[in-house]
Design a protein around this motif. Structure first.
Motif, PDB file in Angstrom:
ATOM      1  N   GLU A   1       0.814  -1.226   0.000  1.00 32.25           N
ATOM      2  CA  GLU A   1       0.000   0.000   0.000  1.00 32.25           C
ATOM      3  C   GLU A   1       0.844   1.271   0.000  1.00 32.25           C
ATOM      4  OE1 GLU A   1      -3.950   1.398   2.340  1.00 32.25           O
ATOM      5  OE2 GLU A   1      -2.165   1.098   3.606  1.00 32.25           O
ATOM      6  N   THR A   2       1.851   1.331   0.873  1.00 31.80           N
ATOM      7  CA  THR A   2       2.671   2.544   0.966  1.00 31.80           C
ATOM      8  C   THR A   2       3.391   2.826  -0.353  1.00 31.80           C
ATOM      9  OG1 THR A   2       3.003   2.295   3.347  1.00 31.80           O
ATOM     10  CG2 THR A   2       4.599   3.655   2.156  1.00 31.80           C
ATOM     11  N   ALA A   3       3.954   1.785  -0.960  1.00 36.28           N
ATOM     12  CA  ALA A   3       4.659   1.955  -2.241  1.00 36.28           C
ATOM     13  C   ALA A   3       3.696   2.459  -3.322  1.00 36.28           C
ATOM     14  CB  ALA A   3       5.307   0.640  -2.661  1.00 36.28           C
ATOM     15  N   VAL A   4       2.464   1.941  -3.315  1.00 34.32           N
ATOM     16  CA  VAL A   4       1.466   2.359  -4.312  1.00 34.32           C
ATOM     17  C   VAL A   4       1.094   3.825  -4.104  1.00 34.32           C
ATOM     18  CG1 VAL A   4      -0.925   2.045  -5.053  1.00 34.32           C
ATOM     19  CG2 VAL A   4       0.556   0.056  -4.754  1.00 34.32           C
ATOM     20  N   LEU A   5       0.875   4.232  -2.849  1.00 37.50           N
ATOM     21  CA  LEU A   5       0.523   5.625  -2.573  1.00 37.50           C
ATOM     22  C   LEU A   5       1.645   6.577  -3.002  1.00 37.50           C
ATOM     23  CD1 LEU A   5      -1.201   5.147   0.903  1.00 37.50           C
ATOM     24  CD2 LEU A   5      -2.295   6.019  -1.179  1.00 37.50           C
ATOM     25  N   LYS A   6       2.877   6.205  -2.723  1.00 37.55           N
ATOM     26  CA  LYS A   6       4.007   7.040  -3.150  1.00 37.55           C
ATOM     27  C   LYS A   6       4.103   7.087  -4.673  1.00 37.55           C
ATOM     28  CE  LYS A   6       7.294   5.270  -0.376  1.00 37.55           C
ATOM     29  NZ  LYS A   6       8.608   5.156   0.331  1.00 37.55           N
TER      30      LYS A   6
ATOM     31  N   ALA B   1       0.158  16.762 -16.699  1.00 40.09           N
ATOM     32  CA  ALA B   1      -1.292  16.666 -16.526  1.00 40.09           C
ATOM     33  C   ALA B   1      -1.676  16.120 -15.163  1.00 40.09           C
ATOM     34  CB  ALA B   1      -1.889  15.790 -17.634  1.00 40.09           C
ATOM     35  N   GLY B   2      -0.695  15.856 -14.325  1.00 37.02           N
ATOM     36  CA  GLY B   2      -0.971  15.311 -13.003  1.00 37.02           C
ATOM     37  C   GLY B   2      -1.636  16.318 -12.075  1.00 37.02           C
ATOM     38  N   ASP B   3      -2.267  15.793 -11.042  1.00 38.39           N
ATOM     39  CA  ASP B   3      -3.019  16.595 -10.070  1.00 38.39           C
ATOM     40  C   ASP B   3      -2.213  16.671  -8.775  1.00 38.39           C
ATOM     41  OD1 ASP B   3      -4.759  17.674  -8.232  1.00 38.39           O
ATOM     42  OD2 ASP B   3      -6.476  16.449  -8.830  1.00 38.39           O
ATOM     43  N   ALA B   4      -1.665  17.840  -8.486  1.00 37.71           N
ATOM     44  CA  ALA B   4      -0.834  17.999  -7.295  1.00 37.71           C
ATOM     45  C   ALA B   4      -1.631  17.746  -6.023  1.00 37.71           C
ATOM     46  CB  ALA B   4      -0.216  19.395  -7.269  1.00 37.71           C
ATOM     47  N   GLN B   5      -2.891  18.150  -6.023  1.00 37.10           N
ATOM     48  CA  GLN B   5      -3.719  17.910  -4.833  1.00 37.10           C
ATOM     49  C   GLN B   5      -3.934  16.418  -4.624  1.00 37.10           C
ATOM     50  OE1 GLN B   5      -4.728  20.285  -2.510  1.00 37.10           O
ATOM     51  NE2 GLN B   5      -5.129  18.370  -1.421  1.00 37.10           N
ATOM     52  N   ALA B   6      -4.102  15.677  -5.724  1.00 30.95           N
ATOM     53  CA  ALA B   6      -4.236  14.221  -5.618  1.00 30.95           C
ATOM     54  C   ALA B   6      -2.960  13.612  -5.039  1.00 30.95           C
ATOM     55  CB  ALA B   6      -4.533  13.624  -6.996  1.00 30.95           C
ATOM     56  N   ALA B   7      -1.809  14.194  -5.389  1.00 27.41           N
ATOM     57  CA  ALA B   7      -0.537  13.727  -4.823  1.00 27.41           C
ATOM     58  C   ALA B   7      -0.517  13.947  -3.309  1.00 27.41           C
ATOM     59  CB  ALA B   7       0.624  14.445  -5.485  1.00 27.41           C
ATOM     60  N   LEU B   8      -0.965  15.130  -2.887  1.00 28.03           N
ATOM     61  CA  LEU B   8      -1.024  15.416  -1.447  1.00 28.03           C
ATOM     62  C   LEU B   8      -1.978  14.466  -0.739  1.00 28.03           C
ATOM     63  CD1 LEU B   8      -1.056  19.329  -1.477  1.00 28.03           C
ATOM     64  CD2 LEU B   8       0.800  17.858  -0.682  1.00 28.03           C
TER      65      LEU B   8
ATOM     66  N   ALA C   1      -2.717  11.455  -1.620  1.00 27.53           N
ATOM     67  CA  ALA C   1      -2.101  10.122  -1.545  1.00 27.53           C
ATOM     68  C   ALA C   1      -1.111  10.053  -0.385  1.00 27.53           C
ATOM     69  CB  ALA C   1      -1.406   9.797  -2.867  1.00 27.53           C
ATOM     70  N   ILE C   2      -0.271  11.073  -0.246  1.00 28.85           N
ATOM     71  CA  ILE C   2       0.714  11.076   0.835  1.00 28.85           C
ATOM     72  C   ILE C   2       0.028  11.124   2.195  1.00 28.85           C
ATOM     73  CG2 ILE C   2       2.636  12.366   1.872  1.00 28.85           C
ATOM     74  CD1 ILE C   2       3.331  10.915  -0.755  1.00 28.85           C
ATOM     75  N   SER C   3      -1.100  11.830   2.274  1.00 29.03           N
ATOM     76  CA  SER C   3      -1.811  11.943   3.554  1.00 29.03           C
ATOM     77  C   SER C   3      -2.381  10.605   4.009  1.00 29.03           C
ATOM     78  CB  SER C   3      -2.937  12.975   3.433  1.00 29.03           C
ATOM     79  OG  SER C   3      -3.990  12.484   2.607  1.00 29.03           O
ATOM     80  N   GLN C   4      -2.533   9.643   3.091  1.00 30.10           N
ATOM     81  CA  GLN C   4      -3.073   8.322   3.456  1.00 30.10           C
ATOM     82  C   GLN C   4      -2.008   7.369   3.973  1.00 30.10           C
ATOM     83  OE1 GLN C   4      -5.932   6.611   0.512  1.00 30.10           O
ATOM     84  NE2 GLN C   4      -5.737   8.583  -0.558  1.00 30.10           N
ATOM     85  N   ILE C   5      -0.739   7.768   3.862  1.00 33.99           N
ATOM     86  CA  ILE C   5       0.342   6.906   4.350  1.00 33.99           C
ATOM     87  C   ILE C   5       0.377   6.958   5.869  1.00 33.99           C
ATOM     88  CG2 ILE C   5       2.832   6.521   4.353  1.00 33.99           C
ATOM     89  CD1 ILE C   5       2.926   7.704   1.546  1.00 33.99           C
ATOM     90  N   LYS C   6       0.432   5.813   6.488  1.00 33.19           N
ATOM     91  CA  LYS C   6       0.458   5.755   7.953  1.00 33.19           C
ATOM     92  C   LYS C   6       1.724   6.414   8.476  1.00 33.19           C
ATOM     93  CE  LYS C   6      -2.382   1.593   8.350  1.00 33.19           C
ATOM     94  NZ  LYS C   6      -2.797   1.563   6.937  1.00 33.19           N
ATOM     95  N   GLU C   7       1.614   7.011   9.644  1.00 33.44           N
ATOM     96  CA  GLU C   7       2.706   7.788  10.219  1.00 33.44           C
ATOM     97  C   GLU C   7       3.996   6.984  10.306  1.00 33.44           C
ATOM     98  OE1 GLU C   7       4.681  11.014  11.556  1.00 33.44           O
ATOM     99  OE2 GLU C   7       2.581  11.007  10.924  1.00 33.44           O
ATOM    100  N   LYS C   8       3.902   5.734  10.695  1.00 29.51           N
ATOM    101  CA  LYS C   8       5.112   4.918  10.862  1.00 29.51           C
ATOM    102  C   LYS C   8       5.790   4.607   9.524  1.00 29.51           C
ATOM    103  CE  LYS C   8       2.709   0.448  10.882  1.00 29.51           C
ATOM    104  NZ  LYS C   8       2.469  -0.796  11.661  1.00 29.51           N
ATOM    105  N   SER C   9       5.035   4.748   8.432  1.00 29.67           N
ATOM    106  CA  SER C   9       5.595   4.479   7.104  1.00 29.67           C
ATOM    107  C   SER C   9       5.971   5.759   6.360  1.00 29.67           C
ATOM    108  CB  SER C   9       4.588   3.678   6.264  1.00 29.67           C
ATOM    109  OG  SER C   9       4.282   2.453   6.882  1.00 29.67           O
TER     110      SER C   9
ATOM    111  N   ILE D   1       7.770  12.314   2.350  1.00 30.14           N
ATOM    112  CA  ILE D   1       7.682  13.730   2.744  1.00 30.14           C
ATOM    113  C   ILE D   1       8.218  14.624   1.619  1.00 30.14           C
ATOM    114  CG2 ILE D   1       8.454  15.442   4.433  1.00 30.14           C
ATOM    115  CD1 ILE D   1       8.684  13.060   6.438  1.00 30.14           C
ATOM    116  N   THR D   2       9.253  14.154   0.929  1.00 33.14           N
ATOM    117  CA  THR D   2       9.794  14.913  -0.203  1.00 33.14           C
ATOM    118  C   THR D   2       8.777  15.000  -1.334  1.00 33.14           C
ATOM    119  OG1 THR D   2      12.078  14.315   0.351  1.00 33.14           O
ATOM    120  CG2 THR D   2      11.656  14.996  -1.918  1.00 33.14           C
ATOM    121  N   LEU D   3       8.053  13.909  -1.570  1.00 35.47           N
ATOM    122  CA  LEU D   3       6.994  13.939  -2.583  1.00 35.47           C
ATOM    123  C   LEU D   3       5.907  14.942  -2.201  1.00 35.47           C
ATOM    124  CD1 LEU D   3       6.724  10.126  -3.383  1.00 35.47           C
ATOM    125  CD2 LEU D   3       7.292  11.934  -5.019  1.00 35.47           C
ATOM    126  N   ARG D   4       5.621  15.067  -0.908  1.00 32.60           N
ATOM    127  CA  ARG D   4       4.679  16.087  -0.458  1.00 32.60           C
ATOM    128  C   ARG D   4       5.216  17.476  -0.825  1.00 32.60           C
ATOM    129  NH1 ARG D   4       4.623  16.660   5.639  1.00 32.60           N
ATOM    130  NH2 ARG D   4       3.405  14.748   5.708  1.00 32.60           N
TER     131      ARG D   4
END
Length: 536
Positions: free
Chosen positions: A117-122, A133-140, A142-150, A156-159
């Motif tokens: 899951e984490t690899a897919v979200l990243k 054509a990518g959606d920067a908000q969609a990127a944010l 996705a990163i927000s769904q990553i669990k804190e420990k992961s 964070i750089t992708l954010r």
């Protein structure tokens, strides 16, 4: 026992494949695309995740069609691993199919398990950030769904990358700094932070963070390239050091030869640059990149061979895509046209340079070249037009900008425009004499009979300011006093007032014969009772 051996070999093979993918990912991270591709090709089709990473290699190398062909090369590739659907979504984004890409991303998330899951979200965040054509908000999101420990430095750089795509530089910088706090060895975060400061032209900070990226990871070639490019224009010896490090940390490429020849040119080693460029042309033939002709053109121009430079520059323009032409190319073209006395074509090329360049200071340089060109052609009206554009473009124009602009209008006999420009001068610099002086001269040309008295108040102001240093401003005072004397004598008929102005001339220049002659005439007229009885 045989089954155990087979099982053992399978474990070793899977482990080797896993290690190979990690090695390929490291090569991709370090911009060693050829090395990454070679490793990934070796583990396909057994290792299904490798399709995603190989597609990423192709995308990084601007080979989207090749990535698409890879992902369509088998019926079960997309379903074999959720990352492969993300790869296909990234291809769709590159083709401006945003809705279809989003569907692939959503399905990839549904297919992901706790391990992937984490690899897919990243990967979803990366695709949305790195595709136009990518959606920067969609990127944010996705990163927000990553669990804190992961949530590692990469996530964070992708954010930060997403914030940067949204033009939220301060938020991006915060994210990159947070990533470095998470992992000080994550060079990508330091590099991306440096790129923010590079856009701000803050050399102290971008140099610090490019060097921090190298300290964190000496194999991070992108930082060496940026430092090479920075010093290319400032210190060719340092540039050479960083180029050598860049070459040492990237896959072998003909591009290295191009870069070395560029550096030869920057080092004023024009013969070596020409020799090396010709060697590339001989080796690559029609496959040679068009910019090799530009390098040759610049080198021959530097050697003073304008004819050869012009020939090669024309070849470059013919072979290069219009989207790759930069302002400096048009600048060189303009200079070569000017040397050949083709001024109209030179002007056209400088106008193209102005349109293409995004750096204001460079635009101003080209505008100044145009103004000078028209001045040399004695087209003072066109010169004035460009000097006016310079004034409007500068963030902080000065009095000299106004002065030259107004003077060009005056020389073009455009006295109304000169009056307007010098009016601006008097408003911005009310304590300086030259704005009033040239506005007075402009108005005197508009009101040639003096009947309207347009220049009177300005000449009085000239006299007022110039009298603070009569010796230094003697010429200005004589002109102002003379005009005012003539006005009073010929228009108001106040001969006493006229006499006072000519007597002022005699104070600063006692041997002025004209002033003495007019003063004597005026005294006679006053004695005869002509004109007004006295100055008002």
């Amino acid at each position: 026992m045989r089954n155990l051996l087979i099982a053992g070999f399978s474990v070793i093979a899977c482990s080797a494949a896993g290690q190979s993918i990690e090695e390929a990912k490291q090569h991709l991270y370090h911009d060693r695309l050829q090395s990454a591709e070679q490793i990934l090709q070796q583990v396909l089709p057994q290792e299904k995740e490798a399709y995603y990473w190989l597609a990423e290699v192709y995308r990084e190398d601007n080979k989207v069609d090749k990535a698409k062909s890879l992902l369509n090369s088998g019926t079960d590739i997309l379903s074999a691993h959720p990352l492969n659907k993300v790869a296909y979504g990234s291809v769709l984004l590159a083709e401006n199919q945003a809705a279809e890409a989003k569907a692939q991303f959503e399905q990839a998330l549904k297919d992901a398990n706790r391990k992937t899951e984490t690899a897919v979200l990243k990967a979803i965040a990366r695709a949305n950030v790195e595709n136009k054509a990518g959606d920067a908000q969609a990127a944010l999101d996705a990163i927000s769904q990553i669990k804190e420990k992961s949530l590692d430095a990469e996530a964070i750089t992708l954010r930060g990358d997403a914030y940067r795509k949204l033009n939220q530089g301060s938020e991006a910088a915060k994210a990159y700094m947070e990533a470095l706090l998470k992992d000080e060895k994550y060079a990508q975060a330091a590099y991306n932070l440096a790129k923010i400061y590079l856009t701000q032209q803050n050399s102290e900070l971008f140099l610090r963070y490019f060097n921090q990226a190298i300290a964190a990871d000496p194999k991070f070639a992108a930082a060496y390239y940026e430092l090479y490019y920075y010093y290319y224009f400032r210190d060719v010896n340092k540039a050479r050091e960083y180029l050598d490090l860049y070459v040492a940390n990237t896959d072998p490429s003909i591009e290295h030869q191009y870069m070395k020849m560029d550096l030869m040119y920057a080092s004023a080693k024009y013969d070596e640059a020409i020799s090396g460029a010709n060697a590339i042309l001989e080796k690559e033939g029609e496959e040679a990149r068009p910019r090799i002709y530009k390098l040759l053109a610049y080198s021959y121009d530097a050697k003073g061979d304008s004819s050869k430079a012009f020939e090669l520059l024309n070849t470059y323009f013919a072979k290069e895509a219009d989207s790759n032409l930069v302002a400096k190319d048009f600048d060189l073209q303009a200079k070569l046209y000017k040397k050949m006395n083709q001024d109209s074509l030179a002007a056209l090329s400088w106008k193209k340079a102005i349109a293409v360049d995004t750096v204001v200071n460079y635009k101003l340089e080209y505008m100044q070249q145009l103004a000078q060109l028209f001045k040399e052609k004695n087209d003072r009206s066109a010169e004035a037009t460009w000097l006016g554009t310079i004034y409007a473009t500068k963030a902080e124009p000065n009095n000299l900008d106004l002065y030259n602009w107004g003077l060009a209008h005056y020389a073009a006999a455009e006295f109304q425009q000169a009056d307007t420009v010098f009016g601006k001068y008097t408003e911005k610099y009310p304590d300086q004499v030259y704005g009033f002086y040239w506005r007075a001269k402009s108005r005197a040309q508009i009101d040639t009979t003096m009947e309207q008295g347009l220049a009177v108040n300005d000449y009085k102001k000239v006299a007022e300011i110039a009298e603070a240093d009569k010796e230094k401003n003697k010429s200005l005072l004589i002109q102002a006093y003379g005009y005012l004397g003539a006005y009073e004598a010929n228009v108001t008929k106040d001969y006493a007032a006229a006499l006072s102005w000519f007597e002022k001339i005699l104070v600063v220049q006692p041997d002025n014969n004209d002033a003495q002659k007019f003063a004597d005439i005026l005294k006679k007229w006053i004695e005869e009772g002509k004109g007004q009885a006295k100055a008002e």
